[in-house]
Write a protein that holds these residues in place. Structure first.
Motif, mmCIF file in Angstrom:
data_model
loop_
_atom_site.group_PDB
_atom_site.id
_atom_site.type_symbol
_atom_site.label_atom_id
_atom_site.label_comp_id
_atom_site.label_asym_id
_atom_site.label_seq_id
_atom_site.Cartn_x
_atom_site.Cartn_y
_atom_site.Cartn_z
ATOM 1 N N PRO A 148 0.803 -1.225 0.000
ATOM 2 C CA PRO A 148 0.000 0.000 0.000
ATOM 3 C C PRO A 148 0.838 1.279 0.000
ATOM 4 O O PRO A 148 1.926 1.328 0.579
ATOM 5 C CB PRO A 148 -0.815 -0.117 1.290
ATOM 6 N N VAL A 149 0.322 2.297 -0.665
ATOM 7 C CA VAL A 149 0.853 3.646 -0.536
ATOM 8 C C VAL A 149 -0.036 4.345 0.479
ATOM 9 O O VAL A 149 -1.174 4.698 0.187
ATOM 10 C CB VAL A 149 0.831 4.398 -1.885
ATOM 11 N N GLU A 150 0.487 4.516 1.677
ATOM 12 C CA GLU A 150 -0.313 5.068 2.765
ATOM 13 C C GLU A 150 -0.286 6.600 2.744
ATOM 14 O O GLU A 150 0.689 7.214 2.310
ATOM 15 C CB GLU A 150 0.217 4.575 4.114
ATOM 16 N N PHE A 151 -1.360 7.189 3.244
ATOM 17 C CA PHE A 151 -1.445 8.646 3.291
ATOM 18 C C PHE A 151 -0.313 9.240 4.127
ATOM 19 O O PHE A 151 0.295 10.250 3.749
ATOM 20 C CB PHE A 151 -2.809 9.061 3.866
ATOM 21 N N ASP A 152 -0.001 8.629 5.261
ATOM 22 C CA ASP A 152 1.064 9.149 6.125
ATOM 23 C C ASP A 152 2.409 9.156 5.410
ATOM 24 O O ASP A 152 3.217 10.074 5.592
ATOM 25 C CB ASP A 152 1.166 8.328 7.411
ATOM 26 N N GLU A 153 2.657 8.130 4.596
ATOM 27 C CA GLU A 153 3.903 8.081 3.819
ATOM 28 C C GLU A 153 3.968 9.250 2.839
ATOM 29 O O GLU A 153 4.988 9.941 2.727
ATOM 30 C CB GLU A 153 4.005 6.760 3.056
ATOM 31 N N LEU A 154 2.883 9.481 2.127
ATOM 32 C CA LEU A 154 2.840 10.592 1.182
ATOM 33 C C LEU A 154 3.061 11.922 1.892
ATOM 34 O O LEU A 154 3.760 12.806 1.376
ATOM 35 C CB LEU A 154 1.502 10.601 0.448
ATOM 36 N N MET A 155 2.491 12.085 3.066
ATOM 37 C CA MET A 155 2.635 13.324 3.812
ATOM 38 C C MET A 155 4.063 13.515 4.309
ATOM 39 O O MET A 155 4.598 14.638 4.254
ATOM 40 C CB MET A 155 1.652 13.351 4.983
ATOM 41 N N ARG A 156 4.695 12.465 4.788
ATOM 42 C CA ARG A 156 6.077 12.606 5.259
ATOM 43 C C ARG A 156 6.987 13.043 4.124
ATOM 44 O O ARG A 156 7.844 13.918 4.287
ATOM 45 C CB ARG A 156 6.567 11.272 5.859
#
Length: 317
Positions: free
Chosen positions: A270-278
């Motif tokens: 998965p591409v998680e939202f938290d990863e994108l935000m970091r």
């Protein structure tokens, strides 16, 4: 001006099986969104083919401005509100969402470079983070199909650069015409693409290729990216829309299985939202360190792109 995004932290949730838990406001909007007036997009719902088309249609430099983003998010919210329902219920007139562009020779040229330059010169990290977060929320929504039981498709018929290429990478399927050129040129002004490129390329081609792709800043022909496995479907010039209709028709009988495969892809890696935000926060902080020479390169690129667009859109005769 802020994007109106309703995709808040509280409703970025999906079940393991891929069914929507919560996405959008939950309000049934009723009236078809195809009847609304938009300034920067064109929408069409071909119910017989079960395809919803959304075309970017900007008058100036085709980039991700707040005004374009606000209209795209209206469409995302409408789809979430009207189609994010259990797979065994709700409307049955939409299976595929397609995003393309009506600008000749261009899908999208990426971020709002003039806005970036202004923020950097004013040392306004907050404004950069705000822009980045709104883009990431749109990317996340695209990558999860708005919580609806659909397959998402990017149709690239021209240049998809920087954020434009990132946008296309977020969809389940990336279709490109042979004349299309795609790439991440941010390295020319000492920056990197921070709204999903690393995460989506990492899943497609691995760390080494993804980092090489970003650090070289090369613009690739669609055929080369098809050979690399980044472009999923390569079609002849001018045949993009027809090719998608044909694809959807030919694969109608296996829709459930195909969609399940893409859900499994998300579940397994998965591409998680938290990863994108970091990552996008790293992008914003890095932008604040650019030199004046770097910012001038950014502005010169915007100038060159605007001149090219004016020549392309100039009436003949």
């Amino acid at each position: 001006m802020a994007l109106h995004t309703r995709v808040t932290d509280d409703n970025l949730r999906f079940s393991i099986a891929g069914g929507p838990v919560s996405f959008g406001s939950g309000q049934q909007l009723g009236a078809p969104i195809t009847g609304r007036h938009f300034d920067e997009i064109i929408v069409r719902h071909d119910k017989a083919d079960k395809i919803f088309w959304c075309f970017m249609n900007q008058k100036g430099r085709p980039s991700y401005t707040y005004s374009l983003g606000a209209e795209i998010q209206e469409v995302q919210d409408w789809l979430a509100d009207n189609y994010a329902v259990p797979a065994n219920g709700g409307p049955e007139d939409l299976r595929y969402f397609v995003c393309g562009s009506k600008t000749p020779g261009v899908y999208n040229l990426g971020g709002d470079l003039r806005h970036f330059a202004e923020c950097i010169r004013n040392r306004d990290l907050g404004a950069m983070r705000k822009y980045a977060e709104t883009c990431v929320r749109m990317q996340f929504a695209n990558s999860h199909g708005f919580g609806a039981p659909i397959i998402t498709i990017a149709l690239v018929q021209g240049d998809a650069l920087g954020g434009g290429f990132e946008h296309a990478l977020a969809f389940d399927i990336l279709v490109a015409e042979r004349r299309a050129k795609l790439g991440l040129p941010e390295i020319v002004f000492n920056l990197f693409p921070g709204m999903g490129a690393y995460s989506f390329l990492l899943r497609k081609v691995g760390r080494r290729v993804a980092e090489d792709f970003i650090l070289k800043g090369k613009i690739y022909p669609a055929e080369e990216l098809y050979d690399m496995g980044i472009v999923d479907i390569l079609v002849e010039d001018g045949e993009g829309e027809a090719a998608i209709v044909d694809y959807c028709t030919r694969n109608a009988s296996r829709f459930a299985a195909e969609r399940a495969v893409y859900l499994a892809r998300r579940a397994s890696n998965p591409v998680e939202f938290d990863e994108l935000m970091r990552i996008t926060n790293i992008w914003a902080e890095t932008a604040m360190m650019l030199s004046d020479a770097d910012v001038r390169k950014m502005e010169r690129l915007a100038d060159a792109q605007e001149r090219k667009i004016k020549r392309t859109l100039r009436p003949v005769g």
